[in-house]
Enzyme design. Structure first.
Site, mmCIF file in Angstrom:
data_model
loop_
_atom_site.group_PDB
_atom_site.id
_atom_site.type_symbol
_atom_site.label_atom_id
_atom_site.label_comp_id
_atom_site.label_asym_id
_atom_site.label_seq_id
_atom_site.Cartn_x
_atom_site.Cartn_y
_atom_site.Cartn_z
ATOM 1 N N ARG A 122 83.509 48.480 22.819
ATOM 2 C CA ARG A 122 84.762 48.442 22.048
ATOM 3 C C ARG A 122 85.823 49.340 22.664
ATOM 4 O O ARG A 122 86.839 49.614 22.053
ATOM 5 C CB ARG A 122 84.506 48.847 20.613
ATOM 6 C CG ARG A 122 83.799 50.182 20.454
ATOM 7 C CD ARG A 122 83.698 50.547 19.005
ATOM 8 N NE ARG A 122 82.803 51.689 18.809
ATOM 9 C CZ ARG A 122 82.690 52.323 17.664
ATOM 10 N NH1 ARG A 122 83.395 51.943 16.622
ATOM 11 N NH2 ARG A 122 81.865 53.336 17.545
ATOM 12 N N ASP A 277 73.621 57.508 26.895
ATOM 13 C CA ASP A 277 74.916 56.855 27.122
ATOM 14 C C ASP A 277 76.052 57.638 26.465
ATOM 15 O O ASP A 277 77.216 57.282 26.643
ATOM 16 C CB ASP A 277 74.895 55.409 26.601
ATOM 17 C CG ASP A 277 74.491 55.323 25.138
ATOM 18 O OD1 ASP A 277 73.395 55.800 24.806
ATOM 19 O OD2 ASP A 277 75.266 54.786 24.338
HETATM 20 P P1 AMP Z 1 77.736 54.848 20.239
HETATM 21 O O1 AMP Z 1 76.373 55.454 20.199
HETATM 22 O O2 AMP Z 1 78.422 54.754 18.909
HETATM 23 O O3 AMP Z 1 78.604 55.575 21.210
HETATM 24 O O4 AMP Z 1 77.620 53.311 20.722
HETATM 25 C C1 AMP Z 1 76.511 52.764 21.343
HETATM 26 C C2 AMP Z 1 76.835 51.422 21.966
HETATM 27 O O5 AMP Z 1 77.260 50.503 20.975
HETATM 28 C C3 AMP Z 1 77.948 51.440 22.994
HETATM 29 O O6 AMP Z 1 77.636 50.487 23.957
HETATM 30 C C4 AMP Z 1 79.157 51.041 22.188
HETATM 31 O O7 AMP Z 1 80.170 50.478 22.979
HETATM 32 C C5 AMP Z 1 78.559 50.008 21.264
HETATM 33 N N1 AMP Z 1 79.297 49.868 19.998
HETATM 34 C C6 AMP Z 1 79.356 50.732 18.971
HETATM 35 N N2 AMP Z 1 80.088 50.226 17.966
HETATM 36 C C7 AMP Z 1 80.514 49.007 18.363
HETATM 37 C C8 AMP Z 1 81.303 47.977 17.771
HETATM 38 N N3 AMP Z 1 81.823 48.103 16.552
HETATM 39 N N4 AMP Z 1 81.517 46.849 18.481
HETATM 40 C C9 AMP Z 1 81.007 46.705 19.709
HETATM 41 N N5 AMP Z 1 80.246 47.624 20.323
HETATM 42 C C10 AMP Z 1 80.000 48.774 19.661
HETATM 43 MG MG MG Z 2 78.563 55.814 22.949
#
Ligand code: AMP
Ligand code: MG
Length: 510
Positions: A122, A277
């Site tokens: 996103r 990540d």
């Molecule tokens: P995070 O741990 O929140 O940083 O996100 C983990 C993964 O999920 C990353 O690849 C983000 O880009 C993806 N991600 C989190 N929220 C969304 C969303 N609403 N739409 C698409 N991808 C998401």
């Molecule tokens: Mg992330």
């Protein structure tokens, strides 16, 4: 023309003209482009590293918050916010000319388990400007890496990320920055229906440990090397001359990460989702989700409601950082080519962490030099704070004032175990006397913040913002930009959390 317009309804003004056309017609002389000097940077790595795509527009964009400090960092011209295209551009509805938007691919370990391919689901990188800063829009629509997600970010979590990025920077803690938040009435479904927002994030690089893991896991060693060479060339030039530059890179990243952990632990910051990540290769705090600044000191505190096992509990953070560095080491092994050298690079983590942590804690105590007994003093203090669940920021601020006034009763009042505190204070005063109390107080008042972004403060700003009042964001932002300066009339922002604060539940949902 300064911008490429997508021809969306959101980028049209009332006349029905596209904003670009209107802008071009009105201008006597062309205004300087909002952001200039875009160059390739990450994009030059090639298509194995990303997918080029434009953000998906949002309707009826409006400003929610802006950081003038970050605007200055980017060299934005005075009055940039009023420029026709600024709002559309930072919402992803128009593109700054010369930018080359892309979503990068990475993989990673989530909660200790290999999750395979992830990527910017996103976030879209607009590119890097000649300030050396990359500009990324978070929440601007689906990408090939969105998996099941909608590509959006909600106003609530965007406000938290915006405020915390800037608060951390003001505390001197390495972090990605946030230029602005824009909002839109577009509904976004989370546990409940919320609205969309976009945070413009700024950092020299958004490369994560997971970028390396991605190519290593696929056996794409040419790309792995290309990525490592790029990171060394751009951000770790000192590693170039090393006999094994990749081992030197691992050591440098380990050390930066260790120093970052020391700062988190000293200030009482809990990240909440330390997946590989979410680990910056530059040792920056990145991806603010369910983070929390500790209220009462609880070493085992879990700030992420989704973290049922407590993997990312406060006191586990340095250990998890090391575990994440092991994953990075494994990914870099084909380049380092020698397990012994990889291990030696990682071995720097613990001593650097301990040294940096003690440095931070000594500064918090106003002690200017390392002396025998200071580690025992810190251990004893942590035990006392933990046993009493003593409010962490208030303890340190009160201690700073107590040292200044040589009057310790207000600090003593925080502890149920008064004899325990008295015994600790005697030990502390012995060390204090060696440096001089006035000097110590001066250092402490510049080290122990008066204002931190406690959960309930963020929550109050979010509740008001949901009703259309963004003034609380601005007030908080102003206080957090100068966290050591006590502001008359703002005592409530430095006070104990209200009872309802303990019921705030923050999950990964953002
Ligand atoms: P995070 O741990 O929140 O940083 O996100 C983990 C993964 O999920 C990353 O690849 C983000 O880009 C993806 N991600 C989190 N929220 C969304 C969303 N609403 N739409 C698409 N991808 C998401
Ligand atoms: Mg992330």
């Amino acid at each position: 023309m300064a911008f490429v317009d997508y021809g969306t309804s959101a980028s049209k003004d009332n006349s029905g003209m596209s904003s670009t056309t209107a802008y071009a017609r009105q201008a006597q002389t062309p205004a300087p482009p909002l952001l200039a000097g875009w160059h390739n940077g990450f994009a030059a790595l090639g298509p194995a590293f990303y997918t080029e795509l434009a953000p998906t527009p949002l309707p009826d964009a409006h400003w929610v918050g802006v950081s003038n400090d970050v605007a200055a960092l980017l060299g934005l011209p005075p009055g940039w916010q009023q420029q026709d295209d600024a709002l559309q551009s930072f919402t992803g509805n128009a593109l700054p000319a010369g930018s080359r938007p892309l979503a990068s691919v990475y993989s990673g370990h989530q909660f200790g388990v290999w999750a395979g391919q992830l990527g910017d689901g996103r976030a879209i990188l607009l590119g890097e400007t000649d300030t050396g800063q990359e500009v990324q829009l978070k929440g601007c629509g689906r990408t090939p890496y969105s998996r099941m997600g909608d590509g959006r970010a909600v106003l609530r979590s965007s406000i938290r990320e915006f405020l915390c990025s800037e608060a951390m920077a003001a505390l001197g803690i390495p972090t990605t920055r946030a230029l602005c938040i824009t909002g839109s009435p577009q509904p976004v479904q989370r546990e409940e229906l919320e609205t969309a927002a976009v945070v413009t994030r700024v950092a020299p690089s958004f490369i994560r440990f997971g970028h390396f893991e991605h190519f290593a896991a696929r056996g794409q060693h040419a790309e792995l090397r290309q990525l490592a060479d790029y990171v060394i060339e751009r951000y770790y030039a000192e590693c170039r001359a090393d006999a094994n530059p990749y081992a030197a890179l691992l050591r440098a990243v380990s050390e930066r990460t260790a120093r970052l952990m020391a700062q988190w632990q000293a200030v009482g910051f809990c990240h909440g989702v330390m997946n590989t990540d979410n680990m910056s290769i530059l040792g920056l705090t990145i991806d603010y989700g369910p983070f929390q600044f500790l209220d009462g000191f609880d070493p085992g505190h879990i700030c992420n409601h989704s973290d049922t096992q407590g993997r990312y509990a406060f006191d586990r953070q340095p250990g998890v950082a090391y575990w994440n560095l092991l994953c990075l080491a494994r990914a870099l092994l084909p380049l380092i080519a020698d397990v012994g050298q990889a291990q030696a690079a990682l071995d720097s983590f613990e001593p650097v962490f301990i040294d940096a942590f003690m440095q931070r804690l000594r500064a918090k105590l106003g002690l200017r030099e390392a002396r025998p007994g200071d580690e025992a003093l810190v251990d004893g203090l942590q035990r006392l704070l933990s046993a009493g669940g003593v409010d962490y920021p208030i303890f340190w601020r009160r201690l700073s004032h107590a040292v200044a006034a040589n009057q310790f009763a207000p600090v003593r009042d925080l502890f149920a175990d008064r004899p325990g505190f008295d015994a600790w204070l005697l030990q502390y005063q012995e060390l204090l006397a060696l440096d001089g109390q006035a000097l110590a107080a001066d250092l402490m008042l510049k080290t122990n913040p008066c204002y931190v972004l406690r959960n309930h403060l963020g929550e109050e700003a979010i509740r008001a913002a949901k009703l259309g009042d963004f003034s609380k964001i601005q007030t908080l932002q102003d206080l957090l930009a100068h966290p050591f300066d006590e502001r008359p009339g703002c005592e409530a922002y430095a006070d104990f959390p209200p009872d309802w604060a303990s019921h705030i539940s923050i999950s990964c949902s953002s």
